[in-house]
Structures are given as C-alpha cells and as structure tokens.
Design a protein around this motif. Structure first.
Motif, PDB file in Angstrom:
ATOM      1  N   TYR A 276       0.809  -1.154   0.163  1.00 34.60           N
ATOM      2  CA  TYR A 276       0.134   0.058  -0.099  1.00 34.60           C
ATOM      3  C   TYR A 276       0.724   1.313   0.130  1.00 34.60           C
ATOM      4  O   TYR A 276       0.348   2.290  -0.597  1.00 34.60           O
ATOM      5  N   PHE A 277       1.969   1.104   0.534  1.00 37.69           N
ATOM      6  CA  PHE A 277       2.891   2.266   0.326  1.00 37.69           C
ATOM      7  C   PHE A 277       3.320   2.554  -1.169  1.00 37.69           C
ATOM      8  O   PHE A 277       3.417   3.599  -1.668  1.00 37.69           O
ATOM      9  N   VAL A 278       3.539   1.531  -1.866  1.00 36.78           N
ATOM     10  CA  VAL A 278       3.720   1.493  -3.305  1.00 36.78           C
ATOM     11  C   VAL A 278       2.837   2.275  -4.145  1.00 36.78           C
ATOM     12  O   VAL A 278       2.835   2.967  -4.868  1.00 36.78           O
ATOM     13  N   VAL A 279       1.729   1.375  -3.734  1.00 33.59           N
ATOM     14  CA  VAL A 279       0.203   2.038  -4.298  1.00 33.59           C
ATOM     15  C   VAL A 279      -0.086   3.487  -4.214  1.00 33.59           C
ATOM     16  O   VAL A 279      -0.332   4.180  -4.955  1.00 33.59           O
ATOM     17  N   ALA A 280       0.304   3.717  -2.920  1.00 33.17           N
ATOM     18  CA  ALA A 280      -0.357   5.381  -2.677  1.00 33.17           C
ATOM     19  C   ALA A 280       1.051   6.248  -3.302  1.00 33.17           C
ATOM     20  O   ALA A 280       0.477   7.106  -3.779  1.00 33.17           O
ATOM     21  N   TYR A 281       2.074   5.496  -3.671  1.00 29.92           N
ATOM     22  CA  TYR A 281       3.164   6.291  -4.189  1.00 29.92           C
ATOM     23  C   TYR A 281       2.603   6.522  -5.895  1.00 29.92           C
ATOM     24  O   TYR A 281       2.730   7.613  -6.265  1.00 29.92           O
ATOM     25  N   LEU A 282       2.184   5.371  -6.123  1.00 32.29           N
ATOM     26  CA  LEU A 282       1.583   5.444  -7.722  1.00 32.29           C
ATOM     27  C   LEU A 282       0.519   6.026  -7.799  1.00 32.29           C
ATOM     28  O   LEU A 282       0.265   7.088  -8.813  1.00 32.29           O
ATOM     29  N   GLY A 283      -0.433   6.236  -6.850  1.00 34.23           N
ATOM     30  CA  GLY A 283      -1.764   7.102  -6.783  1.00 34.23           C
ATOM     31  C   GLY A 283      -1.352   8.666  -6.787  1.00 34.23           C
ATOM     32  O   GLY A 283      -2.070   9.267  -7.269  1.00 34.23           O
ATOM     33  N   LYS A 284      -0.314   8.891  -6.087  1.00 33.29           N
ATOM     34  CA  LYS A 284       0.130  10.382  -5.676  1.00 33.29           C
ATOM     35  C   LYS A 284       0.634  10.706  -7.166  1.00 33.29           C
ATOM     36  O   LYS A 284       0.457  11.950  -7.525  1.00 33.29           O
ATOM     37  N   TRP A 285       1.268   9.721  -7.891  1.00 32.90           N
ATOM     38  CA  TRP A 285       1.959  10.252  -9.120  1.00 32.90           C
ATOM     39  C   TRP A 285       0.807  10.504 -10.283  1.00 32.90           C
ATOM     40  O   TRP A 285       0.979  11.231 -11.097  1.00 32.90           O
ATOM     41  N   ALA A 286      -0.130   9.345 -10.223  1.00 28.28           N
ATOM     42  CA  ALA A 286      -1.156   9.474 -11.065  1.00 28.28           C
ATOM     43  C   ALA A 286      -2.108  10.663 -10.782  1.00 28.28           C
ATOM     44  O   ALA A 286      -2.695  11.159 -11.933  1.00 28.28           O
ATOM     45  N   GLN A 287      -2.578  10.864  -9.593  1.00 28.73           N
ATOM     46  CA  GLN A 287      -3.619  11.772  -9.116  1.00 28.73           C
ATOM     47  C   GLN A 287      -3.186  12.800  -8.094  1.00 28.73           C
ATOM     48  O   GLN A 287      -3.335  12.555  -6.958  1.00 28.73           O
ATOM     49  N   PRO A 288      -2.053  13.869  -8.352  1.00 30.33           N
ATOM     50  CA  PRO A 288      -1.645  14.451  -7.257  1.00 30.33           C
ATOM     51  C   PRO A 288      -2.523  15.407  -6.633  1.00 30.33           C
ATOM     52  O   PRO A 288      -2.251  15.730  -5.371  1.00 30.33           O
ATOM     53  N   ASP A 289      -3.831  15.530  -7.349  1.00 26.99           N
ATOM     54  CA  ASP A 289      -4.761  16.793  -6.926  1.00 26.99           C
ATOM     55  C   ASP A 289      -5.888  15.969  -5.843  1.00 26.99           C
ATOM     56  O   ASP A 289      -6.685  16.563  -5.340  1.00 26.99           O
ATOM     57  N   ASP A 290      -5.529  14.512  -5.875  1.00 29.93           N
ATOM     58  CA  ASP A 290      -6.837  13.650  -5.432  1.00 29.93           C
ATOM     59  C   ASP A 290      -6.499  13.557  -3.988  1.00 29.93           C
ATOM     60  O   ASP A 290      -5.882  12.510  -3.349  1.00 29.93           O
TER      61      ASP A 290
END
Length: 216
Positions: free
Chosen positions: A153-167
C-alpha cells in the motif's frame, strides 16, 4: 436510455454469473472448477473497470467472489489446499485493488466515498482471510504478512500520488492503510519491550518520510 440499459444488462449479467455456481452445484465440483470460474468473471470485471467507472459492478463482483470464497472454504478447505487457496485469494485481492484504482490512473477521475469503501473492504477482507490461513498453517509469518501488505500500500500510495496528485482523499487514504498494516504488524510479530521499540521506530520513520515529502 441506452447507456442505462447497457449498464443494467451488465449488472444483471454479472449478478447472474455469481449465482450460477450455487445453482449448478459448482462448489462440490472441486476447487479448480469454482476458482477458475470466479477468476474468469473477475478478469472480465477488471477489463471493464479500466474503461468504465461502474462501481456497482465492482461491488457485485467483490461481494460475489467473497461469498463463494468463504462458502467454499467453510465447507471444503483442508491444509492440503493452503498454498493454492492462498494464491488464488491473493489474485482476487490484486484484481480488485487494480479495479478500484484503474479509472484514477487511466482516466484521471477523482476518487469517491464508494471507491475508498471498496479499497478498504478489499484490504481488510484479504488480511482477514490471510491471517486465518497463516495463523493455522504458518503462525510465525502473520506479522510479516502485515508488513508485506504495508509495503504494497505504500507503493500503491506512491503510484496514486503520481497519477492523481490533486486527489487529496485518495492520497491520504492509501498511506493510511499502509500505516495501519505496519502498526498492526508490530504486536503480531513482537511482544513486550520490542513492541514499544518497534512502534517508536515506525513513528520515527513516518515522521522522517513526512518531513522529506514536505521538503520535496
């Protein structure tokens, strides 16, 4: 009208698909038959989720898969099924993790409360099943299992931040799940003084990561 009819048809089809194993007695036909059938349905749902945000479809699939997994394991599971059963449950977990996040990465759509609910249910459901299996078969690895989920989930969180920085909701929620599993791993793996020491190290690590993120 056509769009609503199409969605309703898909939902009804998937719902019927998850009823079929009970109507045909697939549970009694064997592990491979049931899990293979569920895997085909779930891969179909995953494919649709990449192109369309039909969250109800994801929920039906997740609940249907969970029901059949629990129903089968409650009746037929024995230790000889440990590795194949744990493996297929892991595949289902990955499918619904990707399905719940695909539209954020592919279509850049902001997350909703339903998205976060599915992400949370998938994480907790997988951990609960994994905990029961590992506690019975390899009890010493339960804490390590929680650590692995935290890393995922840390990796997924990083990818999520990269894909959607404003979410903002998603970018708080995903690291929160990672921290939850990391915190949970401590009392599962250690005891006494080592729990306190491990929690202190975790707090230091989280603070350091947050500070570096702000500086960046």
């Amino acid at each position: 009208g056509n769009v609503i009819l199409t969605i309703a048809t898909f939902l009804l089809g998937i719902f019927a698909g998850f009823l079929t194993p009970m109507l045909l007695g697939v549970h009694a036909s064997g592990f491979i038959a049931l899990m293979g059938y569920l895997l085909i349905l779930d891969l179909g749902i995953l494919t649709i989720s990449i192109f369309k945000k039909w969250q109800k479809l994801n929920f039906i699939g997740f609940l249907g898969t969970t029901f059949h997994v629990l129903a089968w394991s409650g009746t037929y599971y024995t230790s000889e099924y440990f590795l194949p059963f744990f493996s297929v449950v892991t595949i289902f977990f990955i499918i619904y993790l990707v399905a719940s996040l695909a539209h954020h990465v592919v279509r850049k759509e902001p997350s909703t409360g339903q998205d976060l609910l599915l992400i949370n249910a998938n994480a907790l459901g997988y951990f609960a099943i994994g905990y029961v299996l590992l506690h019975e078969e390899v009890s010493a690895s339960v804490g390590f299992f929680a650590v692995v989920l935290a890393v995922v989930y840390f990796v997924v969180a990083y990818l999520g931040k990269w894909a959607q920085p404003d979410d903002r909701k998603l970018n708080i929620f995903l690291p929160g799940i990672a921290v939850f599993f990391l915190t949970l791993a401590v009392p599962l793996q250690f005891s006494g003084f080592w729990v306190t020491l491990a929690w202190f190290a975790e707090a230091l690590l989280i603070y350091t990561g947050a500070f570096m993120t702000r500086q960046g």
